[in-house]
Design an enzyme around this catalytic site. Sequence first.
Site, mmCIF file in Angstrom:
data_model
loop_
_atom_site.group_PDB
_atom_site.id
_atom_site.type_symbol
_atom_site.label_atom_id
_atom_site.label_comp_id
_atom_site.label_asym_id
_atom_site.label_seq_id
_atom_site.Cartn_x
_atom_site.Cartn_y
_atom_site.Cartn_z
ATOM 1 N N GLU A 146 105.842 30.753 9.276
ATOM 2 C CA GLU A 146 106.342 30.732 10.655
ATOM 3 C C GLU A 146 107.719 31.375 10.754
ATOM 4 O O GLU A 146 108.719 30.789 10.325
ATOM 5 C CB GLU A 146 106.407 29.306 11.194
ATOM 6 C CG GLU A 146 106.851 29.266 12.641
ATOM 7 C CD GLU A 146 106.869 27.876 13.230
ATOM 8 O OE1 GLU A 146 107.003 27.768 14.471
ATOM 9 O OE2 GLU A 146 106.756 26.896 12.473
ATOM 10 N N GLU A 155 103.140 23.466 20.807
ATOM 11 C CA GLU A 155 104.369 22.978 20.188
ATOM 12 C C GLU A 155 105.546 23.141 21.149
ATOM 13 O O GLU A 155 106.433 23.970 20.955
ATOM 14 C CB GLU A 155 104.631 23.700 18.868
ATOM 15 C CG GLU A 155 105.613 22.920 18.021
ATOM 16 C CD GLU A 155 106.079 23.709 16.821
ATOM 17 O OE1 GLU A 155 106.308 23.077 15.786
ATOM 18 O OE2 GLU A 155 106.243 24.933 16.916
#
Length: 307
Positions: free
Chosen positions: A185, A282
């Site tokens: 990420e 998220e």
Amino acid sequence: MKRRSFIQKSALSTGALTMTGTLTYANSLTNTTNAHQFNLKYAPHIGMFKHLAGDDPIAQLNFMADQGFTAFEDNEMRKRPIDVQEKMADTMKKRGLEMGVFVAHEIYWKEPNLASGDLDKRIEFLNDIKSSIEVAKRVNAKWMTVVPGHLDLKLRMGHQTANVVESLKQASALLEPHGIVMVLEPLNFRNHPGLFLTDSPQAYEICKAVNSPACKILFDIYHQQIQEGNLIPNMDAAWSEIAYIQIGDNPGRNEPTTGEINYYNVFKWIHEQEFNGVLGMEHGNSRDGKEGELAVIEAYKKVDNFL
């Protein structure tokens, strides 16, 4: 981790769930009449619907499924007691919820670990990966999040990259036999200054160097809107290495429709690529309480209405 805390404002559409129906659900956990058919696998997280479903994670999973969500993600799954993991896995299986990512290791936010080439730090990382494999098996997870940590300011970037690639190659060797994928990420400079991995071309380069089906990209749309913009062309350029996507509007890191990102078009493009993976929600809720939670559901119905 303190990465995920949030809340702001958005209007409910006329098609929103009624508060009466929601309260009935919260008491009985049996309401399935409002399930929506989404075109993509949007994945809420624990706490996103706590006012509607209560604090119990099992009740929250049931609520997600009753609204039509078909996936779920949980950054903290690795740290949950084993009996809780097992109960959550059983509920997800019964309700048809696909498990998304959880964070696979201890992230070094302020000091270098993988970029440094330090062998003790590498061993610590690999041990975390080993323990996370057991968690993934327990909850039927295909993906786990990896963040390579802080830059090592004493090393040139090429040396840091080589150190990270070597650690990821060794982790891939552990993951491949189990069919589990670590997704790297990249995080933006504003929320997480000083980190090694920041943008999608860099993640793409690293995945190509590792050259393993167990090492792919987590493209977080919120982070990359801040870091690089040009979302659809950049996703397209890295598409062969993208295995997981996360969502959040900017500014605010709340649900789609609350910021500048045209999620209707972004999701339409992702669907056109025949993406069958999970899109993790998220982000926070733009409004507090039950109304804010209903607003999240309605926002996803709105931006998912591209067919």
